[in-house]
Design a protein around this motif. Structure first.
Motif, PDB file in Angstrom:
ATOM      1  N   UNK A 278      79.065  38.032  47.875  1.00  0.00           N
ATOM      2  CA  UNK A 278      77.681  37.950  48.319  1.00  0.00           C
ATOM      3  C   UNK A 278      77.401  36.674  49.106  1.00  0.00           C
ATOM      4  N   UNK A 279      78.163  35.601  48.850  1.00  0.00           N
ATOM      5  CA  UNK A 279      77.867  34.294  49.442  1.00  0.00           C
ATOM      6  C   UNK A 279      77.832  34.343  50.963  1.00  0.00           C
ATOM      7  N   UNK A 280      78.716  35.103  51.560  1.00  0.00           N
ATOM      8  CA  UNK A 280      78.779  35.134  53.029  1.00  0.00           C
ATOM      9  C   UNK A 280      77.670  35.975  53.641  1.00  0.00           C
ATOM     10  N   UNK A 281      76.960  36.758  52.809  1.00  0.00           N
ATOM     11  CA  UNK A 281      75.907  37.634  53.327  1.00  0.00           C
ATOM     12  C   UNK A 281      74.501  37.086  53.076  1.00  0.00           C
ATOM     13  N   UNK A 282      74.402  35.940  52.417  1.00  0.00           N
ATOM     14  CA  UNK A 282      73.096  35.318  52.256  1.00  0.00           C
ATOM     15  C   UNK A 282      72.606  34.810  53.607  1.00  0.00           C
ATOM     16  N   UNK A 283      71.312  34.533  53.683  1.00  0.00           N
ATOM     17  CA  UNK A 283      70.754  33.998  54.930  1.00  0.00           C
ATOM     18  C   UNK A 283      70.123  32.633  54.631  1.00  0.00           C
ATOM     19  N   UNK A 284      70.736  31.541  55.065  1.00  0.00           N
ATOM     20  CA  UNK A 284      72.011  31.473  55.782  1.00  0.00           C
ATOM     21  C   UNK A 284      73.194  31.632  54.811  1.00  0.00           C
ATOM     22  N   UNK A 285      74.381  31.954  55.344  1.00  0.00           N
ATOM     23  CA  UNK A 285      75.567  32.069  54.493  1.00  0.00           C
ATOM     24  C   UNK A 285      75.795  30.785  53.685  1.00  0.00           C
ATOM     25  N   UNK A 286      76.261  30.951  52.455  1.00  0.00           N
ATOM     26  CA  UNK A 286      76.345  29.855  51.489  1.00  0.00           C
ATOM     27  C   UNK A 286      77.648  29.079  51.602  1.00  0.00           C
ATOM     28  N   UNK A 287      77.527  27.763  51.775  1.00  0.00           N
ATOM     29  CA  UNK A 287      78.687  26.882  51.628  1.00  0.00           C
ATOM     30  C   UNK A 287      79.052  26.843  50.145  1.00  0.00           C
ATOM     31  N   UNK A 288      80.331  26.869  49.841  1.00  0.00           N
ATOM     32  CA  UNK A 288      80.728  27.011  48.440  1.00  0.00           C
ATOM     33  C   UNK A 288      82.161  26.544  48.237  1.00  0.00           C
ATOM     34  N   UNK A 289      82.576  26.552  46.993  1.00  0.00           N
ATOM     35  CA  UNK A 289      83.961  26.257  46.629  1.00  0.00           C
ATOM     36  C   UNK A 289      84.648  27.570  46.295  1.00  0.00           C
ATOM     37  N   UNK A 290      85.704  27.866  47.022  1.00  0.00           N
ATOM     38  CA  UNK A 290      86.392  29.145  46.860  1.00  0.00           C
ATOM     39  C   UNK A 290      87.329  29.114  45.660  1.00  0.00           C
ATOM     40  N   UNK A 291      87.161  30.104  44.791  1.00  0.00           N
ATOM     41  CA  UNK A 291      88.138  30.359  43.733  1.00  0.00           C
ATOM     42  C   UNK A 291      88.923  31.601  44.129  1.00  0.00           C
ATOM     43  N   UNK A 292      90.251  31.527  44.120  1.00  0.00           N
ATOM     44  CA  UNK A 292      91.059  32.691  44.519  1.00  0.00           C
ATOM     45  C   UNK A 292      91.060  33.759  43.432  1.00  0.00           C
ATOM     46  N   UNK A 293      90.038  34.619  43.463  1.00  0.00           N
ATOM     47  CA  UNK A 293      89.854  35.579  42.377  1.00  0.00           C
ATOM     48  C   UNK A 293      90.967  36.615  42.321  1.00  0.00           C
ATOM     49  N   UNK A 294      91.449  37.045  43.488  1.00  0.00           N
ATOM     50  CA  UNK A 294      92.573  37.975  43.491  1.00  0.00           C
ATOM     51  C   UNK A 294      93.813  37.318  42.901  1.00  0.00           C
ATOM     52  N   UNK A 295      94.021  36.053  43.245  1.00  0.00           N
ATOM     53  CA  UNK A 295      95.173  35.321  42.699  1.00  0.00           C
ATOM     54  C   UNK A 295      95.036  35.129  41.200  1.00  0.00           C
ATOM     55  N   UNK A 296      93.798  34.937  40.737  1.00  0.00           N
ATOM     56  CA  UNK A 296      93.559  34.789  39.308  1.00  0.00           C
ATOM     57  C   UNK A 296      93.995  36.042  38.568  1.00  0.00           C
ATOM     58  N   UNK A 297      93.592  37.218  39.086  1.00  0.00           N
ATOM     59  CA  UNK A 297      94.005  38.469  38.450  1.00  0.00           C
ATOM     60  C   UNK A 297      95.495  38.691  38.542  1.00  0.00           C
ATOM     61  N   UNK A 298      96.072  38.393  39.702  1.00  0.00           N
ATOM     62  CA  UNK A 298      97.506  38.593  39.894  1.00  0.00           C
ATOM     63  C   UNK A 298      98.315  37.680  38.984  1.00  0.00           C
ATOM     64  N   UNK A 299      97.916  36.417  38.893  1.00  0.00           N
ATOM     65  CA  UNK A 299      98.619  35.481  38.012  1.00  0.00           C
ATOM     66  C   UNK A 299      98.543  35.929  36.559  1.00  0.00           C
ATOM     67  N   UNK A 300      97.362  36.404  36.155  1.00  0.00           N
ATOM     68  CA  UNK A 300      97.183  36.818  34.764  1.00  0.00           C
ATOM     69  C   UNK A 300      98.105  37.978  34.410  1.00  0.00           C
ATOM     70  N   UNK A 301      98.162  38.985  35.277  1.00  0.00           N
ATOM     71  CA  UNK A 301      99.015  40.140  35.009  1.00  0.00           C
ATOM     72  C   UNK A 301     100.484  39.737  35.032  1.00  0.00           C
ATOM     73  N   UNK A 302     100.870  38.945  36.015  1.00  0.00           N
ATOM     74  CA  UNK A 302     102.271  38.522  36.098  1.00  0.00           C
ATOM     75  C   UNK A 302     102.661  37.675  34.898  1.00  0.00           C
ATOM     76  N   UNK A 303     101.740  36.844  34.408  1.00  0.00           N
ATOM     77  CA  UNK A 303     102.036  36.031  33.224  1.00  0.00           C
ATOM     78  C   UNK A 303     102.256  36.914  31.998  1.00  0.00           C
ATOM     79  N   UNK A 304     101.441  37.967  31.869  1.00  0.00           N
ATOM     80  CA  UNK A 304     101.610  38.889  30.742  1.00  0.00           C
ATOM     81  C   UNK A 304     102.948  39.628  30.825  1.00  0.00           C
ATOM     82  N   UNK A 305     103.258  40.130  32.018  1.00  0.00           N
ATOM     83  CA  UNK A 305     104.516  40.865  32.187  1.00  0.00           C
ATOM     84  C   UNK A 305     105.704  39.940  31.937  1.00  0.00           C
ATOM     85  N   UNK A 306     105.601  38.715  32.446  1.00  0.00           N
ATOM     86  CA  UNK A 306     106.677  37.747  32.226  1.00  0.00           C
ATOM     87  C   UNK A 306     106.836  37.432  30.743  1.00  0.00           C
TER      88      UNK A 306
END
Length: 333
Positions: A278-306
């Motif tokens: 949603x941050x990029x669609x606000x008016x004006x678009x929101x400056x923010x700190x990016x958290x890699x949410x896809x990487x968070x999910x990927x790391x979590x699953x890979x950690x479990x499998x490992x």
């Protein structure tokens, strides 16, 4: 519903041969394999997932406990987890805890009864699964997401919230702002405390004061941001910029400023945290700190499998590095 015995009878082979063909775990001649697969297709046979899981002691299913929230961050993380599960051939069972301890423990028991191969836990720190529930399954792989460490977790994935808080505040300072407030999240949550500490560190390094009332605590929801911004606007000397503890709070800040007839960033610069979609669609678009949410999910699953493949491996703490995303909600003074 056809059984393996039905397939074996139609193909004229033993049930063990059918099992070898279906599971592809032993050599079977092409002619026999063709007969078995023809019988499978004719009978519309589907292998029993339950029987297979009992035999292999794996269900290829992962359970996830998450605190229900209006904050889109959690939904985006779950989406990343589900995608990673699918890509790796696993199914995901999601349970919302509603921040209710009894519901959390019931959900824990349900997931464990379904023989999930591992657990992902992403809930508030003051609503954790009981240690008694976890201790009954000491060999179950568990990954904590976005939490502080606690006894019983195998692996932990954390956001470097201290660094992120510093980056957000440093950006406001670099853009020329001096009167900067912080709408911090709930202080019983480690990530919120660290983001506030990062704000304080950056202000201290720049030699900037934090006047009374410039630190406001609220929950990590939209309404919390609305109320916190209203509180800041009542100050005798309101700030010129605000660092919001997450993007949901920042959305609430936008609403409060709109209701007050103020504009972003002309009257108030706003900095968020998480970089929800949603941050990029606000008016004006929101400056923010990016958290890699896809990487968070990927790391979590890979950690479990490992962990499933290497159960004796030492627990790990995996820290995601935040990134600054500059958009139009922060101007230059």
């Amino acid at each position: 519903m056809a059984t393996m015995k039905d397939v074996a009878r139609l193909a004229g082979v033993s049930t063990s041969t059918v099992s070898h063909v279906v599971n592809n775990n032993r050599f079977v001649s092409d002619s026999v394999r063709d007969k078995v697969m023809a019988a499978v297709e004719q009978l519309n046979y589907a292998p029993s997932a339950l029987a297979r899981s009992l035999k292999l002691n794996q269900t290829r299913t992962i359970g996830m406990l998450v605190t229900a929230s209006n904050n889109p961050f959690y939904a985006e993380v779950v989406r990343g987890v589900e995608r990673s599960c699918y890509e790796r051939g696993y199914s995901l069972i999601l349970c919302n805890t509603e921040e209710d301890a009894a519901r959390m423990n019931r959900s824990m028991e349900t997931l464990l009864q379904k023989r999930v191969d591992g657990l992902l836990l992403m809930c508030t720190e003051n609503h954790r699964p009981s240690q008694d529930a976890l201790s009954r399954y000491p060999s179950l792989p568990i990954v904590m997401m976005d939490w502080a460490p606690f006894e019983g977790a195998n692996d932990i994935i954390q956001d470097n919230s201290l660094l992120g808080g510093e980056m957000a505040t440093d950006h406001l300072i670099a853009c020329g702002y001096r009167k900067i407030a912080c709408i911090a999240g709930p202080q019983d949550k480690t990530t919120a405390r660290h983001r506030l500490e990062g704000y304080r560190n950056a202000m201290r390094r720049a030699g900037l004061p934090v006047p009374p009332g410039y630190e406001v605590h609220c929950d990590f929801e939209f309404e919390g941001g609305v109320n916190a911004m209203r509180q800041l606007l009542t100050l005798d000397e309101p700030p010129h910029a605000v660092f919001a503890g997450n993007d949901a709070v920042a959305v609430g800040v936008y609403q409060a400023l709109y209701q007050a007839g103020l504009s972003v960033p002309q009257d108030m610069a706003v900095m968020g945290y998480d970089d929800i979609e949603l941050a990029r669609y606000l008016a004006p678009p929101l400056s923010t700190i990016h958290q890699p949410k896809d990487s968070l999910g990927e790391l979590a699953i890979d950690a479990l499998i490992n962990r499933l493949q290497n159960p004796e491996r030492a627990p790990q703490v995996l820290v995601l590095t935040p990134e600054l995303v500059e958009r139009a909600s922060v101007g230059r003074r």
